[in-house]
Structures are given as C-alpha cells and as structure tokens.
Design a protein around this motif. Structure first.
Motif, PDB file in Angstrom:
ATOM      1  N   ARG A 120      26.972  29.349  16.178  1.00 23.13           N
ATOM      2  CA  ARG A 120      27.717  29.357  14.923  1.00 23.13           C
ATOM      3  C   ARG A 120      26.954  28.736  13.758  1.00 23.13           C
ATOM      4  N   LEU A 161      32.813  38.119   4.864  1.00 22.05           N
ATOM      5  CA  LEU A 161      33.979  37.790   5.697  1.00 22.05           C
ATOM      6  C   LEU A 161      34.417  39.004   6.505  1.00 22.05           C
ATOM      7  N   PHE A 202      31.967  39.487   9.333  1.00 21.54           N
ATOM      8  CA  PHE A 202      32.204  38.487  10.378  1.00 21.54           C
ATOM      9  C   PHE A 202      33.427  38.870  11.210  1.00 21.54           C
ATOM     10  N   SER A 214      25.773  30.835  10.587  1.00 27.17           N
ATOM     11  CA  SER A 214      26.279  30.526   9.247  1.00 27.17           C
ATOM     12  C   SER A 214      25.148  30.291   8.254  1.00 27.17           C
ATOM     13  N   THR A 255      33.397  30.765   7.514  1.00 35.24           N
ATOM     14  CA  THR A 255      33.255  31.279   8.877  1.00 35.24           C
ATOM     15  C   THR A 255      32.786  30.199   9.854  1.00 35.24           C
ATOM     16  N   TYR A 275      35.689  28.793  11.613  1.00 36.96           N
ATOM     17  CA  TYR A 275      36.563  29.710  12.341  1.00 36.96           C
ATOM     18  C   TYR A 275      36.899  29.120  13.708  1.00 36.96           C
ATOM     19  N   LEU A 333      41.177  33.984   7.391  1.00 37.78           N
ATOM     20  CA  LEU A 333      39.948  34.565   6.862  1.00 37.78           C
ATOM     21  C   LEU A 333      40.211  35.947   6.259  1.00 37.78           C
TER      22      LEU A 333
END
Length: 243
Positions: free
Chosen positions: A180, A71, A74, A184, A205, A208, A12
């Motif tokens: 998550r 990103l 995050f 997102s 993400t 991830y 990432l």
C-alpha cells in the motif's frame, strides 16, 4: 486486510463522484458552453470580456476534479479482486461505456458523436480486461507485458479518456496492490506526469480499510451518463434562456 478504521470503498466512491462532478462542471459548462471552447455553444462569445476570470475558475474546478480518476482506477482494481464474476463486471462497464458515449460527446464537445475522445468507461473497461489477462498469466509472467502493451494500444487507438496513462495507472495499482505505501507513493509520482493535483487521491487510498461500505452500485454506474446529460441540457438550453 480489513480494518474498522480508515476509509471504506463507498466513501472513496462518493469522493470520486463528487470531485468528478466538479471537474465536469468546468469541462462541460465553463469550457464547452460559457467559453465556447469547441465553437458549438449557443452562447457564442457572450463572455469574451470575462474570459480571464472564468478561465481561472475553470482551473480551480479542474484541479479539484483531477482527484477523481485515480480513485476510480484504485476502486476498479479493488473491485476486480472482490467481484464474484469478472465477466459480468466487464459487461457492466461495456454497457455503460456505450450508454455514456452520446452524453459524453454532447457535454464536452457539443456534438452527438466525436471520434477524437471516448468516455472514461472505455478506459476502465480496457484496464479491467488488461489486469484480468495479467492475473491469468502469473505462471507465465513474460506474457504480462505484451498483454499490458495491447491494453495501452487499444486505449490509444480508441482515443479513450486518459488513454495510455489510464491503462498504465490501473496496471501499476494492480501490480502493487499488496504494498500500500509503495502503491500510494508510486501512484502519486506517476500522476505528477498527468496532473499534479491528482496526487491527493493517494492520500485517501492509503487509508482504505478494505471494507466495501454501504453503497448503491447502480447509482454510481448511472451517475456518470446522467450528470453529463444534465450538464449538456443546462449548457445548451437553460443558460441561453437565463443569460
């Protein structure tokens, strides 16, 4: 939760760094120097006749680059939960915020110091301090909102890159870290207000895997001021000689 599959933190970061470099290629080289957006370029109005084509190319680069900031936000939240020392984490961000300010101003404005906008490290630092405070108030949740508002106010008054939106996004990702899918989808919807192409960051993400991956911490910290300084040197000194 960690998984063997998916995208690691290192991957990432590489995506964020590459898309950021693409974004700044447009903002620094094309907008500041080629298009002379701030009136400080040694190239002047050399490319006035090609403005339409260059502007279209710039929009493509900036759309690709919009993926990078979500990103980084995050990864900041994940870093907050995984770091052994939040204070040192904040000090590193503060150090590189100061180190990056002159390269940032030169690359994007053509001047050594511009008060109207501070670099993104300041945004990330304020965001980190905000969620650090919020984490410490879990037993007194009524204090989290004032802490969040102070963070937003600091970003606004200091004119940091992405200012209030940046702090809001970081806090949002922090609050929904354990959900998550909601994180997102919500993050993508929040980014629609700032830049539509940023929503693609959350397609990454979501996958991830919770693993750090192989990475050079100092490379990622140093890349930001280094590539801005390089873009400035190219725009201010190399392009006028070549063109």
């Amino acid at each position: 939760m960690k998984s063997r599959f998916g995208i690691s933190g290192s991957e990432l970061k590489w995506i964020a760094v590459i898309t950021m470099a693409i974004d700044h290629l447009g903002a620094c080289i094309l907008e500041n120097f080629v298009l002379n957006g701030n009136g400080n370029s040694p190239l002047g109005s050399t490319f006035a006749g090609q403005w339409g084509v260059i502007h279209a190319l710039d929009r493509i680069l900036r759309c690709v680059g919009r993926v990078s900031f979500p990103l980084f936000c995050f990864l900041l939240v994940e870093g907050f939960f995984h770091t052994r020392d939040v204070k040192r984490y904040a000090m590193r961000l503060g150090f590189f915020a100061l180190l990056s300010e002159i390269p940032f101003d030169l690359a994007l404005r053509g001047k050594a110091f511009v008060w109207s906008c501070q670099n993104v490290y300041f945004t990330l630092l304020i965001g980190l301090l905000t969620i650090w405070f919020m984490e410490g108030q879990k037993e007194r949740r009524w204090l989290q909102l004032p802490g969040f508002l102070v963070g937003c106010g600091a970003a606004y008054l200091l004119h940091t890159d992405y200012d209030v939106f940046g702090i809001a996004l970081i806090a949002f990702l922090y609050l929904l870290r354990e959900q998550r899918l909601v994180q997102s989808v919500g993050g993508a919807l929040l980014c629609l207000w700032e830049e539509w192409s940023a929503i693609f960051a959350f397609a990454l993400t979501y996958f991830y895997n919770g693993r750090r991956g192989r990475q050079s911490k100092w490379f990622f910290y140093c890349f930001y001021p280094a590539h801005l300084l390089l873009y400035y040197l190219i725009g201010a000194y190399l392009l006028p000689v070549i063109l």
